[in-house]
Write a protein that holds these residues in place. Structure first.
Motif, PDB file in Angstrom:
ATOM      1  N   GLY A 151       0.814  -1.210   0.000  1.00  0.00           N
ATOM      2  CA  GLY A 151       0.000   0.000   0.000  1.00  0.00           C
ATOM      3  C   GLY A 151       0.845   1.256   0.000  1.00  0.00           C
ATOM      4  N   ALA A 152       1.942   1.239   0.782  1.00  0.00           N
ATOM      5  CA  ALA A 152       2.840   2.396   0.816  1.00  0.00           C
ATOM      6  C   ALA A 152       3.489   2.622  -0.543  1.00  0.00           C
ATOM      7  N   ILE A 153       3.821   1.548  -1.235  1.00  0.00           N
ATOM      8  CA  ILE A 153       4.445   1.665  -2.556  1.00  0.00           C
ATOM      9  C   ILE A 153       3.459   2.281  -3.550  1.00  0.00           C
ATOM     10  N   ARG A 154       2.225   1.819  -3.509  1.00  0.00           N
ATOM     11  CA  ARG A 154       1.227   2.368  -4.427  1.00  0.00           C
ATOM     12  C   ARG A 154       0.930   3.840  -4.124  1.00  0.00           C
ATOM     13  N   ARG A 155       0.883   4.200  -2.849  1.00  0.00           N
ATOM     14  CA  ARG A 155       0.634   5.600  -2.511  1.00  0.00           C
ATOM     15  C   ARG A 155       1.774   6.497  -2.988  1.00  0.00           C
ATOM     16  N   GLY A 156       2.961   5.927  -3.143  1.00  0.00           N
ATOM     17  CA  GLY A 156       4.093   6.679  -3.662  1.00  0.00           C
ATOM     18  C   GLY A 156       4.145   6.707  -5.181  1.00  0.00           C
ATOM     19  N   ALA A 157       3.070   6.257  -5.840  1.00  0.00           N
ATOM     20  CA  ALA A 157       2.976   6.244  -7.303  1.00  0.00           C
ATOM     21  C   ALA A 157       4.076   5.405  -7.935  1.00  0.00           C
ATOM     22  N   ARG A 165      -8.896  -8.759   4.362  1.00  0.00           N
ATOM     23  CA  ARG A 165      -8.695  -7.551   5.156  1.00  0.00           C
ATOM     24  C   ARG A 165      -9.501  -6.404   4.555  1.00  0.00           C
ATOM     25  N   LYS A 166     -10.416  -5.884   5.312  1.00  0.00           N
ATOM     26  CA  LYS A 166     -11.331  -4.855   4.825  1.00  0.00           C
ATOM     27  C   LYS A 166     -10.569  -3.611   4.369  1.00  0.00           C
ATOM     28  N   GLY A 167     -10.809  -3.243   3.128  1.00  0.00           N
ATOM     29  CA  GLY A 167     -10.182  -2.048   2.584  1.00  0.00           C
ATOM     30  C   GLY A 167      -8.724  -2.205   2.224  1.00  0.00           C
ATOM     31  N   LYS A 168      -8.154  -3.410   2.369  1.00  0.00           N
ATOM     32  CA  LYS A 168      -6.730  -3.624   2.103  1.00  0.00           C
ATOM     33  C   LYS A 168      -6.467  -4.485   0.866  1.00  0.00           C
ATOM     34  N   ALA A 169      -7.524  -4.951   0.216  1.00  0.00           N
ATOM     35  CA  ALA A 169      -7.346  -5.855  -0.925  1.00  0.00           C
ATOM     36  C   ALA A 169      -6.580  -5.160  -2.052  1.00  0.00           C
ATOM     37  N   ILE A 170      -5.648  -5.895  -2.659  1.00  0.00           N
ATOM     38  CA  ILE A 170      -4.843  -5.376  -3.770  1.00  0.00           C
ATOM     39  C   ILE A 170      -4.921  -6.382  -4.906  1.00  0.00           C
ATOM     40  N   THR A 171      -5.428  -5.926  -6.061  1.00  0.00           N
ATOM     41  CA  THR A 171      -5.523  -6.779  -7.248  1.00  0.00           C
ATOM     42  C   THR A 171      -4.397  -6.431  -8.209  1.00  0.00           C
ATOM     43  N   ALA A 172      -3.664  -7.438  -8.623  1.00  0.00           N
ATOM     44  CA  ALA A 172      -2.547  -7.228  -9.548  1.00  0.00           C
ATOM     45  C   ALA A 172      -2.329  -8.518 -10.334  1.00  0.00           C
TER      46      ALA A 172
END
Length: 358
Positions: A240-246, A305-312
């Motif tokens: 999540g931190a990586i994605r928030r950093g674009a 995990r609610k709100g934490k799902a990451i699809t890739a």
């Protein structure tokens, strides 16, 4: 012919008052001065202890000493050999530098981290440090257990490390570091964190990843950034931190039941054969691997995990398992595969993304 002294007891010193023992430090420290190392240290480092005064002089001394090969406080005396004091001003004695270092707190170390980030950005502006960063850059993050010997060493604890290929438990400190590189450039340190020796690999990894991405941007990485990490950092917080950093992530994943189920669902005709230009050493089978097969499927991680799902994308590489009894006439009835999975949101096509795996 024999040596007249025991090499372990021989000590060489450079004591000619008219010669410079480390002339190579002149261009190194000239570049550091142009990049504002002393000014940055004076601006960002504030130490309450009386021994912590003049960081603008002492921090460059420590940098120069390490560049000259010093790895202990006593070794900092290398800066005072020969005519070094005629070339450089403001050199401090090893005892003074030692007292300065011992006055550091955790907050002061973080202040030095800020100095390092700003200095890297200045270096990148003045030198071709990261060619190609406007197109693609990689950030690699990993931890290491560093052995220490003093019983009073703050934060020391027992943790796992590998020495000569063997997994051991040693008493030390745990360092977490991130380096930035490009396909055309060698890695440079972007962020570091020193943790207690018992810290697990992922402790503080999310904030360090965000810090490394910010530093890379400041150093001129305006193109695509891919953060490459191993399975120890496979968590919703880190990704999540990586994605928030674009930035994009490329992380190896453990073979848990959900990953195995996703791999089992891959159609037989979806696998693409690949051949490595250079054979890769397989530690599990103790042999070189030059060919494999690759496939990919969509995958959602951390769905529970609610709100934490990451699809890739789940990119899977499979390698034929070694038939250890083939030499005894026991041929295999069917091919047995070993699987290695990579979870990534990289925009690159499958073969390219697999080749960029950590």
């Amino acid at each position: 012919m024999r040596l007249s002294h025991d090499p372990a007891k021989t000590h060489a010193s450079f004591d000619d008052p008219n010669l410079v023992s480390r002339a190579g430090l002149v261009p190194v420290m000239a570049l550091a001065q142009r990049c504002g190392l002393a000014d940055l240290a004076g601006e960002h480092v504030t130490i309450a202890s009386p021994a912590g005064v003049n960081p603008a002089l002492k921090v460059p001394c420590l940098v120069a000493g390490m560049a000259a090969g010093a790895d202990s406080i006593d070794d900092m005396d290398v800066l005072r050999h020969g005519a070094m004091t005629e070339v450089f001003g403001g050199i401090r004695a090893p005892s003074t530098l030692g007292s300065f270092l011992r006055s550091f707190t955790w907050g002061n170390v973080r202040q030095l981290d800020a100095v390092a980030r700003h200095l890297l950005a200045e270096l990148a502006r003045r030198a071709p440090l990261l060619p190609g960063a406007g197109v693609l850059a990689f950030i690699d993050m990993d931890s290491m257990q560093k052995r220490v010997y003093g019983h009073a060493k703050d934060g020391a604890g027992f943790g796992h490390t590998k020495i000569q290929g063997k997994s051991l438990t040693v008493r030390g400190l745990n360092a977490l570091a991130a380096v930035v590189s490009t396909p055309l450039a060698a890695p440079v340190i972007a962020a570091t964190r020193l943790r207690g020796g018992t810290a697990n690999s992922a402790r503080g990894a999310a904030s360090l990843a965000a810090e490394a991405i910010s530093t890379a941007r400041q150093a001129g990485c305006t193109g695509q950034i891919v953060v490459r990490i191993d399975s120890a950092y496979y968590s919703a917080a880190v990704l999540g931190a990586i994605r928030r950093g674009a930035a994009c992530f490329s992380v190896t994943v453990r073979m848990d039941p959900k990953i195995r189920a996703a791999i089992a669902a891959i159609p037989a005709d979806a696998w693409t054969p690949i051949t490595y230009p250079r054979a890769i050493w397989d530690e599990d089978q103790n042999r070189l691997i030059s060919d494999a097969e690759v496939a990919e499927v969509p995958y959602t991680a951390f769905a529970a995990r609610k709100g934490k799902a990451i699809t890739a994308r789940l990119i899977v590489r499979r390698v034929k398992d070694l038939n250890r009894k083939a030499g005894q006439g026991q041929d295999e009835l069917f091919t047995v595969w070993r699987y290695h999975a990579l979870f990534t949101d990289s925009p690159f096509e499958m073969i390219q993304a697999e080749a960029q795996a950590p």
